[in-house]
Design an enzyme around this catalytic site. Structure first.
Site, PDB file in Angstrom:
ATOM      1  N   ASP A  63       0.842  -1.201   0.000  1.00 26.25           N
ATOM      2  CA  ASP A  63       0.000   0.000   0.000  1.00 26.25           C
ATOM      3  C   ASP A  63       0.881   1.256   0.000  1.00 26.25           C
ATOM      4  O   ASP A  63       0.389   2.370  -0.133  1.00 26.25           O
ATOM      5  CB  ASP A  63      -0.998  -0.003   1.161  1.00 26.25           C
ATOM      6  N   SER A  64       2.203   1.065   0.091  1.00 23.02           N
ATOM      7  CA  SER A  64       3.143   2.183  -0.103  1.00 23.02           C
ATOM      8  C   SER A  64       2.956   2.802  -1.477  1.00 23.02           C
ATOM      9  O   SER A  64       3.437   3.903  -1.733  1.00 23.02           O
ATOM     10  CB  SER A  64       4.583   1.704   0.086  1.00 23.02           C
ATOM     11  N   ASP A 102      -1.145  -6.264  -0.509  1.00 24.55           N
ATOM     12  CA  ASP A 102      -1.279  -5.578   0.778  1.00 24.55           C
ATOM     13  C   ASP A 102      -2.725  -5.122   0.953  1.00 24.55           C
ATOM     14  O   ASP A 102      -3.277  -4.443   0.070  1.00 24.55           O
ATOM     15  CB  ASP A 102      -0.364  -4.340   0.751  1.00 24.55           C
ATOM     16  N   LYS A 132      -1.267  -9.447   2.820  1.00 21.01           N
ATOM     17  CA  LYS A 132      -0.556  -8.965   4.013  1.00 21.01           C
ATOM     18  C   LYS A 132      -1.475  -7.999   4.743  1.00 21.01           C
ATOM     19  O   LYS A 132      -2.196  -7.225   4.106  1.00 21.01           O
ATOM     20  CB  LYS A 132       0.751  -8.258   3.625  1.00 21.01           C
ATOM     21  N   GLU A 134      -1.688  -5.486   8.557  1.00 22.13           N
ATOM     22  CA  GLU A 134      -0.938  -4.910   9.680  1.00 22.13           C
ATOM     23  C   GLU A 134      -1.666  -5.151  10.998  1.00 22.13           C
ATOM     24  O   GLU A 134      -2.896  -5.131  11.044  1.00 22.13           O
ATOM     25  CB  GLU A 134      -0.758  -3.399   9.465  1.00 22.13           C
ATOM     26  N   GLU A 201       8.807  -4.332  10.847  1.00 19.49           N
ATOM     27  CA  GLU A 201       9.237  -3.024  10.332  1.00 19.49           C
ATOM     28  C   GLU A 201       9.619  -2.095  11.480  1.00 19.49           C
ATOM     29  O   GLU A 201       8.912  -2.005  12.496  1.00 19.49           O
ATOM     30  CB  GLU A 201       8.104  -2.387   9.505  1.00 19.49           C
TER      31      GLU A 201
HETATM   32  O1  KIV Z   1       3.501  -1.167   1.738  1.00 16.60           O
HETATM   33  C1  KIV Z   1       4.666  -1.552   1.808  1.00 16.60           C
HETATM   34  O2  KIV Z   1       5.461  -1.274   0.926  1.00 16.60           O
HETATM   35  C2  KIV Z   1       5.063  -2.329   2.985  1.00 16.60           C
HETATM   36  C3  KIV Z   1       6.481  -2.627   3.321  1.00 16.60           C
HETATM   37  C4  KIV Z   1       6.620  -3.829   4.179  1.00 16.60           C
HETATM   38  C5  KIV Z   1       7.497  -2.613   2.311  1.00 16.60           C
HETATM   39  O3  KIV Z   1       4.202  -2.704   3.720  1.00 16.60           O
END
Ligand code: KIV
Length: 304
Positions: A63-64, A102, A132, A134, A201
């Site tokens: 999500d970056s 993500d 993924k 968080e 992280e």
């Molecule tokens: O969104 C992202 O890029 C991440 C990192 C772990 C690289 O969550």
């Protein structure tokens, strides 16, 4: 892409691309054998193809992308539809690496049911092999339910960018004994809930080392030191394309900004001086068509 240069389906510029896909088992084997796992982000077809052909183990459509591709201040605004679009583009490019999608902010925080529905969309509509998300203890139920639903989950602990406001900024986490215990507990809980890997992280290397030793599943570090089972970075940071001062944990391996800026400047100069396009970059009429055209033009001139 040039109008007259079509890509033939299934053709590849890489001569001998192995067909073996990276799997959860192959990542696990790497941990067992102490072989570091290599991961990067990618968000589009072109970069995903290059990253895959360079042999990384998994590609995270992070999500970056909200920040490095879309120009937002943080990761919060990116939507499910945008993440799906980018994950599909990446998936089309990738032949070998595992593709992890993500889950964006808001796609799993509201309810477990919504989290499952959105994770299912990633698997069904984008072809991602895992998702993924968080967070620690508060995500336990969701991680369990996703695992039960055959959706592999990569957990993400420590500095979790979607919590930027709660954390009062991007701050290194796990700096007190209490916080360290909390992190270790969360990591063990994620493993017990079925996560197949954990991104760590922005935590001290000593803490990541202890979590890595405590878990059977691989840890993937970003700003978490050298003792993790693998490393991940944001591609745009690695190649200087993120327009922000590099974080302490970033190492720059290339300068795409300089490369693109130089190419665009030279192109602009060539267009302005008519040095581009050259004869070899132009199409021409054949002799017969040219003389027919000239004949027609001269008749028209005489009539005028
Ligand atoms: O969104 C992202 O890029 C991440 C990192 C772990 C690289 O969550």
């Amino acid at each position: 892409m040039s109008l007259t240069h079509f890509r033939i389906a299934d053709s590849s510029s890489a001569p001998h691309r192995a067909a073996t896909r990276v799997t959860i088992q192959s990542l696990q084997d790497k941990k067992t054998h102490g072989t570091p796992i290599v991961a990067l982000t990618a968000y589009d077809y072109a970069t995903a193809r290059l990253v895959d052909e360079a042999g990384v183990d998994f590609i995270l459509v992070g999500d970056s992308l909200a920040m490095v591709v879309m120009g937002y201040e943080n990761t919060l605004p990116v939507t499910m539809e945008e993440m799906l679009l980018h994950t599909r583009a990446v998936r089309r490019a990738v032949k070998q690496a595992m593709v992890v999608a993500d889950m964006p902010f808001g796609s799993y925080q509201v309810s477990t049911a919504e989290g499952i529905a959105n994770a299912t969309r990633f698997m069904k509509e984008s072809g991602a092999q895992a998702v993924k998300l968080e967070g620690g203890a508060s995500r336990l139920e969701l991680v369990k339910r996703l695992t039960d639903a055959e959706i592999p989950v990569m957990a993400h602990l420590g500095l979790t960018p979607q919590s930027v406001h709660r954390m009062s900024g991007y701050r290194v986490q796990g700096k007190t004994v209490a916080a360290i215990h909390h992190l270790i507990k969360d990591a063990l809980a994620m493993e017990a809930a079925g996560a197949f890997a954990v991104v760590l992280e922005g935590i001290p290397a000593e803490v990541a080392q202890r979590i890595t030793a405590a878990l059977h599943i691989p840890t993937i570090g970003i700003g978490a030191g050298v003792h993790c089972d693998g490393q991940i970075l944001v591609l745009h940071d690695l190649i200087n394309l993120s327009f922000s001062p590099a974080a302490k944990f970033v190492r720059r391996y290339g300068d795409a900004s300089a490369l693109i800026t130089d190419a665009v400047h030279r192109y602009r100069q060539d267009v302005e001086t008519r040095a581009f396009p050259g004869d070899a970059e132009s199409y021409h009429l054949n002799k017969d068509a040219m003389s027919a055209l000239q004949q027609e033009e001269s008749v028209a001139r005489r009539k005028a």
